[in-house]
Structure formats: structure tokens, C-alpha cells
Enzyme design. Structure first.
Site, mmCIF file in Angstrom:
data_model
loop_
_atom_site.group_PDB
_atom_site.id
_atom_site.type_symbol
_atom_site.label_atom_id
_atom_site.label_comp_id
_atom_site.label_asym_id
_atom_site.label_seq_id
_atom_site.Cartn_x
_atom_site.Cartn_y
_atom_site.Cartn_z
ATOM 1 N N GLU A 160 0.788 -1.240 0.000
ATOM 2 C CA GLU A 160 0.000 0.000 0.000
ATOM 3 C C GLU A 160 0.820 1.291 0.000
ATOM 4 O OE1 GLU A 160 -2.670 -0.391 3.314
ATOM 5 O OE2 GLU A 160 -3.697 -2.102 2.444
ATOM 6 N N GLU A 265 -6.220 -10.766 -1.517
ATOM 7 C CA GLU A 265 -7.045 -10.642 -0.306
ATOM 8 C C GLU A 265 -8.509 -10.582 -0.714
ATOM 9 O OE1 GLU A 265 -5.639 -7.414 2.183
ATOM 10 O OE2 GLU A 265 -3.545 -7.932 1.818
HETATM 11 C C1 XIL Z 1 -6.543 -6.600 8.161
HETATM 12 C C2 XIL Z 1 -6.889 -7.802 9.036
HETATM 13 O O1 XIL Z 1 -7.771 -8.643 8.323
HETATM 14 C C3 XIL Z 1 -7.537 -7.337 10.326
HETATM 15 O O2 XIL Z 1 -7.712 -8.441 11.215
HETATM 16 C C4 XIL Z 1 -6.656 -6.266 11.000
HETATM 17 O O3 XIL Z 1 -7.339 -5.766 12.134
HETATM 18 C C5 XIL Z 1 -6.344 -5.140 10.040
HETATM 19 O O4 XIL Z 1 -5.747 -5.666 8.863
HETATM 20 N N1 XIL Z 1 -4.999 -4.758 3.672
HETATM 21 C C6 XIL Z 1 -4.045 -5.624 4.109
HETATM 22 C C7 XIL Z 1 -4.356 -6.562 5.213
HETATM 23 O O5 XIL Z 1 -2.956 -5.702 3.506
HETATM 24 O O6 XIL Z 1 -3.229 -6.862 5.989
HETATM 25 C C8 XIL Z 1 -5.474 -6.043 6.087
HETATM 26 O O7 XIL Z 1 -5.795 -7.041 7.032
HETATM 27 C C9 XIL Z 1 -6.663 -5.653 5.242
HETATM 28 C C10 XIL Z 1 -6.302 -4.571 4.250
#
Ligand code: XIL
Length: 374
Positions: A160, A265
Site C-alpha cells: 500500500e 485478499e
Molecule cells: C486486516 C486484518 O484482516 C484485520 O484483522 C486487521 O485488524 C487489520 O488488517 N490490507 C491488508 C491486510 O494488507 O493486511 C489487512 O488485514 C486488510 C487490508
């Protein structure tokens, strides 16, 4: 002996009944269906890593060929204080993956979120110098990547760093080191494990401005002779945005720039979104009943639209299978999903492939069916 024959005979008859053929068909799993296409993965939570959420663990072993830790390999957990590393959870996660023959992903080395406070500051509270920040990045990356050398097969090296309009995120990494922090991170990761695949990962990576900058960055990293294997598209998507064709344009553009695409994701929220599809974890919005309309389950029309959305995306992934290395869901069951609390805390969402009772949703069969279409 006689009883054994009777038993075997009964088993042979059962094996031939149509009923059993159907049962076998419905036993098809994502892992077997995508065996020759791309890895199909899931994120794992701590209760899953520690085997406490037993039913999810069964699903993971049966359905997925790749795993990533949902949280425990982020820098605030791995190095909460400078030089004090905590590896218990990550060790357990990697051991699970090895035992079950999975393609293990490390998430994530350099990210402005879920990062320990000490990372950018001197003891007196001032920002660290560029030299100190480089040293801290190098120490973190080298320690973590070397520990899992040869075992974690791919790393989300930087997460990011680019905004939707194509500008660089004004994180402390960027403020202190400028754009160079990205190639540096890739260089350190490659030095620590020359065989590991290395990725740049981000959300909303279909915005044209973002696509352009990410591609420029990929080319720059390659031009410096540094390894980068893939771009990870997080794919936290909603019911309407982005369109499948917007997504397709981005996948094609990344593939053309000479890297693989990982869908990293994936979750499809069934709930109304206050802003589209941002996944910036620090953005929070106040709870509002109107934004939590399906507490007792999805109405049939929403359910149908949601399934179609999953099918449309998987059809797209299959169409571009030669460019795609992996598709990873961001969790197993709806109850595990971060989307219940993001961007609004306390909602009931339905973004994943297994329901709150650990049942396989009907859409899984439809996705598997897509792999059989020519
Ligand atoms: C999220 C997790 O799913 C949550 O449990 C945590 O509280 C916050 O992070 N982008 C990413 C992930 O790269 O690591 C994030 O995961 C969601 C957004």
C-alpha cells in the site's frame, strides 16, 4: 471372514450407486479444481494457526493450497520493540503450511500500518535519519526473511505505497527516504532469500492512475536489476465497484509489464459501502443501522447478485490464468472476516466462501464448475 466379504460386497455396491457418484461430485474441492490453474489460498487467523478453530482448519486443509497469515507476520507483531523479535505465532503458521504442503506467503515486510511506533523515531521523539531508517528496514527484512528462507515461498515486500491517483502515499517511509524505499526493500528481501518470489501488494489497484505508477515502479525495480515477481491485487471488492472490465484492464496491464498477478485478499462485501472499495485500515466510519441491513441473512436477490459477482470474478481469473499465480481469499468463514468491522464496526457481512456454521456456500460449487468450462 464371511462377515468381511459381506462388508466388502456392500461397499462395492455402494460405490456404484448414482447417489454416491453425486456425493463424490459434491466432494470436489477448490484445491483440486484449481490444481493446474493457480494456487488457491486463504488468510489464517491466530485461532486457526493454533488449531483452536478446528472446523476452519479442516476446511483449510481440504480446500486450499496456499496460506498467508492475516496478522501475525506484520511488523508490529514480529518486532514490537527494536531488536526484540517475537516469532512464536509466525513459526507455528509456517510449520502448519509445511506440514500440509502449502505454498506459504509472508505478509508483509514494509507497510505504514500495523507497524510498531519505534520504527520511525529516535529516543528523543524526532524522526530518524534516512540512514537509520534504511538500517531498520534492512534489519527487519533480513531477520524475518532469513528465518523462513526456503520455506516462505513469496513475500509481500511492500504494501500500500501508492494512492488511487498514482501519487506516492505520504507515509514516513516516503517522507524520510522518498521513492527509493521501495526498491531498497526489494533488494534487502532478495539478499536475504534469493529464491523467494517478491511482490508489491495494494488495494484498489485497478484505478488507472495507480496502475500507471505501479507499472512504472515495477519497471524501475527491474531496470535496477532487482527482483520483483508479482503485483498483488488485494481485491476487497464490493457489489458494484469495480466493474469486471476495469479489473480486467488492470490485470492485463500488470501482466504486460512482465510480472505475475496475485489476487491476494479476495472478499466480496454484500453490504452497502459508504465510499466504494477503499481498504485503508485506518479509515473508520460511525455505525449506522441503515448500513447494516442483513443481520439475519441475505435476501434472495442480494444473495443471487453476490454469487454472480463471485462467478464473474472467477471467470475473469480463469480467463487470465496464464498471468495469475495465486488467488487468495481473505479468510475462511464469514464470522472470521475483517469486513464485519471495516469500515464500520459491528456489522454482519457475508464476503467469504464458507458461512458462519462452517458450511460450504453454494457459490463454491459454481466456482468449481467454472474450472470445467472450456
Ligand atoms: C486486516 C486484518 O484482516 C484485520 O484483522 C486487521 O485488524 C487489520 O488488517 N490490507 C491488508 C491486510 O494488507 O493486511 C489487512 O488485514 C486488510 C487490508
Amino acid at each position: 471372514m464371511k462377515r468381511l466379504f459381506i462388508f466388502l460386497g456392500a461397499a462395492a455396491i455402494t460405490a456404484l450407486t448414482p447417489c454416491n457418484i453425486n456425493a463424490q461430485r459434491s466432494n470436489a474441492t477448490l484445491k483440486t479444481a484449481f490444481k493446474d490453474t493457480f494456487y488457491i489460498g486463504t488468510a489464517m487467523s491466530l485461532p486457526q494457526i493454533y488449531g483452536k478453530d478446528r472446523k476452519s482448519v479442516e476446511i483449510i486443509k481440504k480446500q486450499f493450497s496456499s496460506i498467508v497469515a492475516e496478522n501475525c507476520m506484520k511488523s508490529m507483531f514480529l518486532q514490537p520493540e527494536e531488536d526484540k523479535f517475537f516469532f512464536d505465532d509466525a513459526d507455528k503458521f509456517v510449520a502448519f503450511g509445511e506440514k500440509n504442503n502449502m505454498f506459504i506467503i509472508g505478509h508483509t515486510l514494509i507497510w505504514h500500518s500495523q507497524l510498531p511506533k519505534w520504527f520511525f523515531t529516535e529516543k528523543d521523539g524526532r524522526d530518524v535519519s534516512p540512514e537509520v531508517l534504511m538500517q531498520r528496514m534492512k534489519n527487519h527484512i533480513t531477520t524475518v526473511v532469513s528465518r523462513y528462507k526456503g520455506r516462505v515461498k513469496g513475500w509481500d515486500v511492500v504494501n500500500e505505497a501508492i494512492m488511487e491517483d498514482g501519487s506516492y502515499r505520504k507515509s514516513k517511509f516516503y517522507e524520510i527516504l522518498g521513492e527509493d524505499f521501495i526498491p531498497l526493500a526489494f533488494q534487502y528481501a532478495h539478499e536475504a532469500d534469493p529464491d523467494a518470489e517478491l511482490y508489491y501488494n495494494d488495494y484498489n489497484e485497478w484505478y488507472p492512475g495507480k496502475v500507471a505508477t505501479v507499472i512504472k515502479m515495477v519497471k524501475d525495480i527491474k531496470a535496477r536489476g532487482i527482483r520483483i515477481d508479482g503485483v498483488g491485487m488485494q481485491a476487497h471488492v464490493g457489489m458494484d465497484t469495480p466493474s469486471v472490465s476495469e479489473y480486467e484492464t488492470a490485470i492485463s496491464a500488470y501482466a504486460q509489464s512482465g510480472v505475475k498477478v496475485n489476487i491476494t485478499e479476495l472478499d466480496i462485501s454484500a453490504l452497502p459501502s459508504p465510499w466504494g472499495t477503499s481498504a485503508n485500515v485506518s479509515d473508520k466510519i460511525a455505525y449506522d443501522e441503515k448500513m447494516n441491513p442483513y443481520k439475519k441473512g441475505l435476501p434472495a436477490d442480494v444473495q443471487a447478485g453476490w454469487e454472480k459477482r463471485y462467478e464473474d470474478f472467477f471467470r475473469l481469473f480463469l480467463k487470465h490464468k496464464n498471468s495469475i499465480r495465486r488467488v487468495t481469499l481473505w479468510g475462511v468463514t464469514d464470522s472470521q472476516s475483517w469486513k464485519n468491522d471495516f469500515p464500520i464496526k459491528g456489522r454482519t457481512d457475508y464476503p467469504l466462501l464458507f458461512d458462519r456454521q462452517y458450511r460450504t456456500k453454494p457459490v463454491v460449487g459454481k466456482i468449481i464448475q467454472l474450472t470445467k468450462e472450456k
